[in-house]
Design an enzyme around this catalytic site. Structure first.
Site, PDB file in Angstrom:
ATOM      1  N   LYS A  82      -1.978  -1.357  -3.700  1.00 46.01           N
ATOM      2  CA  LYS A  82      -2.991  -0.324  -3.518  1.00 46.01           C
ATOM      3  C   LYS A  82      -2.346   1.015  -3.831  1.00 46.01           C
ATOM      4  O   LYS A  82      -1.411   1.456  -3.155  1.00 46.01           O
ATOM      5  CB  LYS A  82      -3.546  -0.329  -2.095  1.00 46.01           C
ATOM      6  CG  LYS A  82      -4.589   0.767  -1.860  1.00 46.01           C
ATOM      7  CD  LYS A  82      -5.097   0.792  -0.431  1.00 46.01           C
ATOM      8  CE  LYS A  82      -6.069   1.956  -0.220  1.00 46.01           C
ATOM      9  NZ  LYS A  82      -6.543   2.067   1.178  1.00 46.01           N
ATOM     10  N   TYR A 140       0.847  -1.199   0.000  1.00 44.16           N
ATOM     11  CA  TYR A 140       0.000   0.000   0.000  1.00 44.16           C
ATOM     12  C   TYR A 140       0.875   1.239   0.000  1.00 44.16           C
ATOM     13  O   TYR A 140       1.603   1.500   0.956  1.00 44.16           O
ATOM     14  CB  TYR A 140      -0.900  -0.063   1.241  1.00 44.16           C
ATOM     15  CG  TYR A 140      -1.781   1.133   1.521  1.00 44.16           C
ATOM     16  CD1 TYR A 140      -2.096   2.066   0.555  1.00 44.16           C
ATOM     17  CD2 TYR A 140      -2.327   1.301   2.790  1.00 44.16           C
ATOM     18  CE1 TYR A 140      -2.915   3.148   0.835  1.00 44.16           C
ATOM     19  CE2 TYR A 140      -3.153   2.368   3.093  1.00 44.16           C
ATOM     20  CZ  TYR A 140      -3.440   3.291   2.113  1.00 44.16           C
ATOM     21  OH  TYR A 140      -4.255   4.355   2.405  1.00 44.16           O
TER      22      TYR A 140
END
Length: 301
Positions: free
Chosen positions: A163, A135
């Site tokens: 992400k 992420y």
């Protein structure tokens, strides 16, 4: 869980608190079931939107367990930390609690170099045998993961997705290009960029707005993934004003207020976060009211 399941909408869940600051597990499970019924692909508890920074480790695992027990769709547990040792412990405990996959924020504050970033993620991927999503959110971590770092991590069999919350569509597009030969998914981490990310090869979104408008968000992603960009653009613009309003203050302050306005639980947050300022509430309520007719029709149908 296989990597081809990282496709569609994964709400970044909020963590409901009582007025005394305790986790409201009943509301948490009610919310999880509401989102499942709306057709989302999976759920992401205890990420940034879930105020993970203010939960202790036991609370963190209890939230994961509660969500896992409430639904029959994949649960991707936030388990990152700026300490590799702590992230590894949270990842192990989250996997043991039944999480199908993990979401790992890049180390914040200490700002490792690319070599340290790769070692951090590989350490966890070597030790915890579930799919993991790296992420990148520079606005919170102070460090932007390089394309090369992500491409190198994508070769690890347990690192299954990325992400994207850098706001840099050129970077996201290059990551898609350089990971096309891997079993690797690129997911939008910015609601305003979900459609553009899907258009360059992303497979879904870990979404804040989906907490409030799950049906519309699912329809947007499904239309784009099916190649119906006219419908996807229509929904993108319908949701645009609300998406912008959900980030007028630090996430999850506005989305918790929006959920309370919709009757989806309390707006309480843990310190140091505070309730949405009065100056932003009327506009938020107006936007939610504007979106109600379609929600009502979908429910009645």
């Amino acid at each position: 869980m296989t990597t081809d399941q990282f496709r569609g909408v994964y709400p970044a869940m909020t963590t409901p608190f009582t007025s005394e600051g305790r986790i409201d597990f009943e509301q948490l499970q009610t919310d999880a079931r509401r989102l499942e019924a709306a057709g989302v692909a999976g759920l992401v508890p205890v990420g940034s939107t879930g105020e993970s920074a203010t939960l202790d480790h036991d609370e963190h695992v209890e939230v994961v367990e509660a969500v896992v027990d409430a639904v029959d769709i994949p649960v991707i547990a936030g388990s990152g930390s700026n300490s590799t040792r702590e992230a590894l412990e949270l990842s192990r405990r989250s996997a043991d609690a039944g999480a199908d996959a993990l979401l790992l924020i890049s180390p914040y504050y200490n700002k490792p170099e690319p070599a340290g970033m790769i070692e951090h993620y590989r350490t966890i991927a070597d030790e915890v045998d579930v799919p993991q999503i790296v992420y990148n959110v520079p606005s919170r971590t102070g460090r932007n993961m390089t394309v090369g770092t992500v491409a190198e991590l994508a070769s690890h069999e347990n690192i299954a997705g990325y992400k994207a919350a850098s706001g840099d569509l050129n970077q996201i597009s290059e990551i898609v290009e350089r990971t096309r030969d891997e079993a690797f998914s690129v997911l939008s981490g910015d609601d305003g960029l979900t459609l553009p990310v899907l258009s360059v090869g992303g497979t879904g979104t870990i979404s804040v707005v989906a907490n409030v408008e799950p049906e519309r968000t699912v329809e947007l992603a499904s239309a784009a993934l099916d190649g119906d960009y006219a419908r996807a653009r229509e929904i993108h613009h319908e949701l645009g004003p609300l998406v912008r309003q959900l980030f007028v203050e630090t996430n999850p302050i506005p989305v918790k207020e929006a959920m309370a306005m919709r009757g989806y639980g309390p707006a309480d947050l843990r310190a140091p976060l505070t309730r949405l300022s009065e100056q932003h509430r009327d506009r938020l309520r107006e936007l939610l009211d504007d979106l109600r007719p379609q929600e009502t029709e979908a429910t009645s149908g």
